[in-house]
Design a protein around this motif. Structure first.
Motif, PDB file in Angstrom:
ATOM      1  N   GLU A   1      -0.764  -3.367   1.829  1.00  0.00           N
ATOM      2  CA  GLU A   1      -0.402  -3.351   3.244  1.00  0.00           C
ATOM      3  C   GLU A   1       0.967  -2.706   3.444  1.00  0.00           C
ATOM      4  N   ARG A   2       1.206  -2.261   4.678  1.00  0.00           N
ATOM      5  CA  ARG A   2       2.522  -1.809   5.152  1.00  0.00           C
ATOM      6  C   ARG A   2       3.205  -0.778   4.245  1.00  0.00           C
TER       7      ARG A   2
ATOM      8  N   TYR B   1      -2.705 -13.855  -0.946  1.00  0.00           N
ATOM      9  CA  TYR B   1      -1.295 -13.516  -0.759  1.00  0.00           C
ATOM     10  C   TYR B   1      -0.402 -14.344  -1.680  1.00  0.00           C
TER      11      TYR B   1
ATOM     12  N   ASP C   1       5.624  -9.067   3.757  1.00  0.00           N
ATOM     13  CA  ASP C   1       5.804  -7.884   4.611  1.00  0.00           C
ATOM     14  C   ASP C   1       7.056  -7.108   4.206  1.00  0.00           C
TER      15      ASP C   1
ATOM     16  N   GLU D   1       8.996 -11.558   9.855  1.00  0.00           N
ATOM     17  CA  GLU D   1       8.310 -10.528   9.069  1.00  0.00           C
ATOM     18  C   GLU D   1       8.081  -9.297   9.944  1.00  0.00           C
TER      19      GLU D   1
ATOM     20  N   GLN E   1       2.869  -6.514  17.180  1.00  0.00           N
ATOM     21  CA  GLN E   1       3.766  -6.973  16.113  1.00  0.00           C
ATOM     22  C   GLN E   1       4.583  -5.786  15.615  1.00  0.00           C
TER      23      GLN E   1
END
Ligand code: GAL
Length: 315
Positions: free
Chosen positions: A81-82, A111, A143, A190, A245
């Motif tokens: 992710e990210r 996670y 994150d 986050e 977000q």
């Protein structure tokens, strides 16, 4: 024209897949990297997509620059992710950081590994090659966010759940490691993002509510090291940041004015590929930062001239 939270098509006529993303400017071209959640992706992969643009409005798909085929060989469930790409001036390489996560034996959650992964490439939109994954400074990291200061120094923002806050951490000389934490902000935030505007640092993030939107908050400081102010709402809290977000703060320094763009994700947890982007110019200055519609109840259509930095709103 940018129409916040609506379907945004690329040059192929497909909804842009660059969720949880960020943008870097390389020689006058903007590159947007993010999670590619296309429904036709191979289920054994978590690709990172790259798009290019000269005007931040029209985006050309440059490809899935990182395939993400379980690169850390995690057993059980895992994901990427990210992603965030940094251009290392010292080595000339492009270094992609990502949140890589998965199960650990005996636990159901995906996670639990809480690591960052790194992949590198000689060109901005070529095929990124996997390097390794690790816990930055030995800490759990979920994150991640990206900040490049005006002096070119690169920082990774990472959320550290056991410590109840997040770090702003300097990257090593070759960007292949996280060298030191310059600030730890003890606030459960986050989707972290930072911008420096008019001599002041503004850091922004969401609260920990998973895919569900909440009132995103920001704090300010004269130095990255702090002291950081209390956190305040970016938008009227009842709007839950207009359903978005935070993922990145993009500063466009034009000939006339400097515009800071809030980049948020409007997640659709049951159909992630259909998640949208809420981008909107922020009101910023004097220690205040606000996501405020120019008119009406929610951020509406706007456009930007990247050369002058000027924004126009559609009435
Ligand atoms: C959010 C996070 C997203 C994703 C999601 C999964 O808190 O910001 O990137 O990890 O949780 O529930």
């Amino acid at each position: 024209m940018i129409d916040p939270a609506k379907i945004w098509l690329d040059d192929r006529g497909q909804h842009i897949q660059a969720h949880g993303g960020a943008i870097i400017d390389v020689d006058g071209t903007y590159y947007w990297f993010g999670e590619d959640r296309s429904p036709d992706n191979d289920p054994g992969t978590c690709p990172v997509a790259c798009y290019a643009s000269k005007d931040l409005i029209n985006w050309e798909f440059r490809g899935q620059v990182f395939e993400g085929r379980n690169p850390a060989k995690i057993e059980g469930l895992w994901q990427i992710e990210r992603p965030k790409v940094f251009h290392c001036k010292a080595t000339g390489k492009f270094v992609m950081y990502m949140h890589i996560d998965g199960q650990v034996p005996g636990h159901w959650s995906r996670y639990r590994r809480a690591e960052v992964g790194i992949a590198v490439c000689d060109t901005v939109d070529g095929n990124y090659e996997w390097v390794r994954s690790f816990r930055p400074l030995g800490k759990e990291s979920r994150d991640i966010g990206q900040f490049i200061d005006d002096d070119g120094q690169a920082y990774l923002i990472f959320e550290s759940r056991p410590e109840g806050g997040f770090h702003i951490a300097r990257l090593s000389e070759n960007y292949l490691d996280v060298a030191e934490s310059v600030a730890f902000i003890k606030s459960p935030i986050e989707g972290g993002a930072i911008v420096k505007y008019d001599g002041l640092y503004y850091c922004l993030g969401s609260q920990l509510t998973g895919w569900w939107p909440n009132a995103n908050k920001y704090a300010t400081s004269e130095k990255l090291e702090g002291p950081w102010s209390e956190f305040r709402d970016l938008a009227p809290p009842e709007t839950l940041t207009y359903g978005s977000q935070s993922t990145y703060l993009l500063k466009v320094v034009g000939s006339e004015t400097t515009t800071v763009i809030y980049m948020g994700d409007v997640w659709r947890p049951y159909e992630l590929a259909d998640s949208r982007y809420l981008w909107y110019p922020l009101e910023i200055g004097g220690g205040e930062m606000a996501l405020k519609p120019d008119s009406g109840w929610a951020p509406g259509i706007w456009s930007l001239d990247v050369r002058s930095g000027d924004v126009e709103y559609d009435e």
